[in-house]
Scaffold this motif. Structure first.
Motif, PDB file in Angstrom:
ATOM      1  N   LYS A 153       0.737  -1.268  -0.055  1.00  0.00           N
ATOM      2  CA  LYS A 153       0.192   0.159   0.065  1.00  0.00           C
ATOM      3  C   LYS A 153       0.676   1.180   0.017  1.00  0.00           C
ATOM      4  CE  LYS A 153      -3.915   1.939   2.288  1.00  0.00           C
ATOM      5  NZ  LYS A 153      -4.927   1.972   3.413  1.00  0.00           N
ATOM      6  N   ILE A 154       1.864   1.169   0.571  1.00  0.00           N
ATOM      7  CA  ILE A 154       2.925   2.327   0.852  1.00  0.00           C
ATOM      8  C   ILE A 154       3.705   2.441  -0.504  1.00  0.00           C
ATOM      9  CG2 ILE A 154       5.046   3.220   1.737  1.00  0.00           C
ATOM     10  CD1 ILE A 154       4.326   1.843   4.281  1.00  0.00           C
ATOM     11  N   PRO A 202      16.737   5.038   0.838  1.00  0.00           N
ATOM     12  CA  PRO A 202      15.355   4.955   0.501  1.00  0.00           C
ATOM     13  C   PRO A 202      15.313   4.252  -0.982  1.00  0.00           C
ATOM     14  CG  PRO A 202      15.497   6.992   1.699  1.00  0.00           C
ATOM     15  CD  PRO A 202      16.806   6.781   1.406  1.00  0.00           C
ATOM     16  N   GLN A 203      16.210   4.621  -1.642  1.00  0.00           N
ATOM     17  CA  GLN A 203      16.155   4.228  -3.074  1.00  0.00           C
ATOM     18  C   GLN A 203      16.237   2.530  -2.960  1.00  0.00           C
ATOM     19  OE1 GLN A 203      16.223   5.716  -6.255  1.00  0.00           O
ATOM     20  NE2 GLN A 203      16.615   3.895  -7.345  1.00  0.00           N
ATOM     21  N   GLU A 204      17.358   2.063  -2.253  1.00  0.00           N
ATOM     22  CA  GLU A 204      17.677   0.941  -2.002  1.00  0.00           C
ATOM     23  C   GLU A 204      16.517   0.007  -1.247  1.00  0.00           C
ATOM     24  OE1 GLU A 204      22.416   0.349  -1.027  1.00  0.00           O
ATOM     25  OE2 GLU A 204      21.037   1.404   0.447  1.00  0.00           O
ATOM     26  N   LEU A 205      15.949   0.459  -0.629  1.00  0.00           N
ATOM     27  CA  LEU A 205      14.697   0.038   0.399  1.00  0.00           C
ATOM     28  C   LEU A 205      13.652  -0.170  -0.641  1.00  0.00           C
ATOM     29  CD1 LEU A 205      13.658  -1.291   2.834  1.00  0.00           C
ATOM     30  CD2 LEU A 205      13.033   1.119   3.502  1.00  0.00           C
ATOM     31  N   TYR A 206      13.501   0.926  -1.427  1.00  0.00           N
ATOM     32  CA  TYR A 206      12.265   0.954  -2.473  1.00  0.00           C
ATOM     33  C   TYR A 206      12.336  -0.513  -3.538  1.00  0.00           C
ATOM     34  CZ  TYR A 206       8.779   2.042  -5.554  1.00  0.00           C
ATOM     35  OH  TYR A 206       7.482   2.355  -6.629  1.00  0.00           O
ATOM     36  N   VAL A 207      13.252  -0.712  -4.100  1.00  0.00           N
ATOM     37  CA  VAL A 207      13.686  -1.775  -4.944  1.00  0.00           C
ATOM     38  C   VAL A 207      13.577  -3.103  -4.137  1.00  0.00           C
ATOM     39  CG1 VAL A 207      15.418  -2.686  -6.475  1.00  0.00           C
ATOM     40  CG2 VAL A 207      15.115  -0.201  -6.455  1.00  0.00           C
ATOM     41  N   LEU A 208      14.222  -3.134  -3.004  1.00  0.00           N
ATOM     42  CA  LEU A 208      14.261  -4.409  -2.321  1.00  0.00           C
ATOM     43  C   LEU A 208      12.645  -4.772  -2.110  1.00  0.00           C
ATOM     44  CD1 LEU A 208      16.008  -6.799  -1.104  1.00  0.00           C
ATOM     45  CD2 LEU A 208      15.976  -5.256   0.689  1.00  0.00           C
ATOM     46  N   ALA A 209      11.960  -3.884  -1.327  1.00  0.00           N
ATOM     47  CA  ALA A 209      10.785  -4.050  -0.802  1.00  0.00           C
ATOM     48  C   ALA A 209       9.917  -4.439  -1.756  1.00  0.00           C
ATOM     49  CB  ALA A 209      10.247  -2.800  -0.123  1.00  0.00           C
ATOM     50  N   PHE A 244       7.631   7.915  -2.310  1.00  0.00           N
ATOM     51  CA  PHE A 244       8.702   6.988  -1.194  1.00  0.00           C
ATOM     52  C   PHE A 244      10.069   7.812  -0.899  1.00  0.00           C
ATOM     53  CE2 PHE A 244      11.381   3.405   0.046  1.00  0.00           C
ATOM     54  CZ  PHE A 244      10.331   2.811   0.917  1.00  0.00           C
ATOM     55  N   LEU A 245      10.340   8.253  -1.847  1.00  0.00           N
ATOM     56  CA  LEU A 245      11.763   8.834  -1.849  1.00  0.00           C
ATOM     57  C   LEU A 245      11.622  10.130  -0.910  1.00  0.00           C
ATOM     58  CD1 LEU A 245      13.492   8.140  -5.331  1.00  0.00           C
ATOM     59  CD2 LEU A 245      13.409   6.737  -2.930  1.00  0.00           C
ATOM     60  N   TYR A 258       7.669   6.980   5.109  1.00  0.00           N
ATOM     61  CA  TYR A 258       7.173   5.670   4.155  1.00  0.00           C
ATOM     62  C   TYR A 258       8.473   4.648   4.385  1.00  0.00           C
ATOM     63  CZ  TYR A 258       3.498   7.792   1.752  1.00  0.00           C
ATOM     64  OH  TYR A 258       2.152   8.312   1.340  1.00  0.00           O
ATOM     65  N   PRO A 259       9.753   5.146   4.269  1.00  0.00           N
ATOM     66  CA  PRO A 259      10.784   4.159   4.477  1.00  0.00           C
ATOM     67  C   PRO A 259      10.683   3.564   5.942  1.00  0.00           C
ATOM     68  CG  PRO A 259      11.697   6.173   3.408  1.00  0.00           C
ATOM     69  CD  PRO A 259      10.457   6.093   3.499  1.00  0.00           C
ATOM     70  N   ASP A 260      10.452   4.466   6.809  1.00  0.00           N
ATOM     71  CA  ASP A 260      10.455   3.903   8.232  1.00  0.00           C
ATOM     72  C   ASP A 260       9.620   2.806   8.548  1.00  0.00           C
ATOM     73  OD1 ASP A 260      12.786   5.481   8.950  1.00  0.00           O
ATOM     74  OD2 ASP A 260      11.204   7.202   9.888  1.00  0.00           O
ATOM     75  N   ARG A 261       8.012   3.071   8.057  1.00  0.00           N
ATOM     76  CA  ARG A 261       7.060   2.188   7.988  1.00  0.00           C
ATOM     77  C   ARG A 261       7.167   0.822   7.408  1.00  0.00           C
ATOM     78  NH1 ARG A 261       1.447   5.413   8.255  1.00  0.00           N
ATOM     79  NH2 ARG A 261       1.801   6.734  10.349  1.00  0.00           N
ATOM     80  N   THR A 262       7.867   1.243   6.199  1.00  0.00           N
ATOM     81  CA  THR A 262       8.152   0.050   5.121  1.00  0.00           C
ATOM     82  C   THR A 262       9.069  -1.034   6.043  1.00  0.00           C
ATOM     83  OG1 THR A 262       7.999   0.982   3.262  1.00  0.00           O
ATOM     84  CG2 THR A 262       9.317  -0.933   3.244  1.00  0.00           C
ATOM     85  N   GLN A 263      10.214  -0.417   6.698  1.00  0.00           N
ATOM     86  CA  GLN A 263      11.189  -1.305   7.545  1.00  0.00           C
ATOM     87  C   GLN A 263      10.421  -1.917   8.585  1.00  0.00           C
ATOM     88  OE1 GLN A 263      15.180  -0.347   7.732  1.00  0.00           O
ATOM     89  NE2 GLN A 263      15.090  -0.344  10.053  1.00  0.00           N
TER      90      GLN A 263
END
Length: 288
Positions: A23-24, A110-117, A32-33, A38-43
């Motif tokens: 959803k995020i 944030p860039q790395e996390l977005y791709v991985l997530a 996201f970036l 957004y990155p904090d909640r995603t993690q």
């Protein structure tokens, strides 16, 4: 044996956390970036999702290997090749991500996390439930057929309680009689764990008899022997201790320490024999 309800509960929670991540991500890469939340909640959601996945895979691994495993279960399941190649790859990526942030304290951009997530949630959301159902079906087909339709989960829990209590009683009985006799603590604790042993064994006995279509009475273990689940010798030894269950549990009831010592020495080992005999009698023998 597989606990399907446990797997269902854990899988539902896993998919809920993955859904929150998706959803995020659906807000788009730019959002996201540029949105710190957004990155904090995603993690946070990814860590929560991995905890559920790890419990699922530890349970599966126990059924596959026959050994109870704690830690790195998701990576181990991937290496076993239990799921599809793509899902196993997501497992490894997920495991490495968790290890890097929890143990190595690596901070993803944030860039790395977005791709991985995106990769992890996309793969697991699309494939995991269907593949898990296939794995469960395959493992269930390999499970032994039971002679009586017992609740295996509850039976195993009570069997664990018996083993633990017998081990603790044995710890006190390993001391010489003189030391046992001179220690009110040893006597009190051994009585307590003897009661736990009796209660858990009685639950197993009554449960099996009910599932076998027979109403349990005060001679539960003798009934179980008559039905062929345990030997007469085991039934006799268990009955000796169980008949004293209420007195053992009564703190005002006094026991001669030497009598208590010999009573427990004579009877408690048979509760492990009881579990062994029950295990063998519950599994249907395959025709030769």
């Amino acid at each position: 044996m597989l606990d399907v309800q446990f797997l269902n509960d854990k899988a539902s929670k896993l998919m809920l956390f993955l859904k929150k991540v998706k959803k995020i991500l659906q807000n788009g890469k730019d959002a996201f970036l540029t949105t710190p939340m957004y990155p904090d909640r995603t993690q946070y959601y990814l860590i929560s999702a991995f905890n559920e996945l790890e419990e699922i895979n530890c349970h599966l691994l126990k059924e596959i290997t026959g050994e109870k495993t704690k830690g790195n279960c998701t990576e181990k399941v991937a290496k076993e090749g239990v799921f599809s190649e793509k899902t196993n790859r997501a497992f490894i990526d997920f495991s490495r991500y968790i290890k890097s942030i929890m143990e190595e304290k690596y901070r993803y951009s944030p860039q790395e996390l977005y791709v991985l997530a995106s990769d992890i949630t996309g793969t697991l959301s699309d494939r995991f439930i269907k593949e898990l159902a296939g794995v469960v079906k395959e493992l269930k087909a390999k499970e032994p057929e039971l002679t009586v339709p017992v609740n295996m989960k509850k039976l195993q829990n009570n069997a664990k309680a018996v083993k633990s209590a017998v081990r603790k009683v044995s710890n006190f009985l390993n001391f010489p009689l003189d030391e046992f006799r001179d220690s009110p603590l040893f006597q009190d604790r051994s009585r307590y764990f003897a009661v736990v042993t009796a209660d858990s064994s009685l639950w197993i006995c009554r449960h099996i008899l009910r599932k076998a279509g027979k109403k349990p009475d005060k001679n539960c273990f003798k009934q179980l022997a008559q039905k062929g689940f345990i030997s007469e010798e085991t039934a006799e030894k268990l009955s000796i201790l169980v008949e004293q269950r209420d007195r053992l549990a009564d703190p005002s009831a006094e026991y001669d320490p030497e009598y208590l010592y010999r009573l427990l020495k004579e009877t408690t080992p048979y509760f492990l024999t009881f579990l062994t005999e029950i295990s063998k009698s519950l599994v249907k023998k395959k025709p030769s």
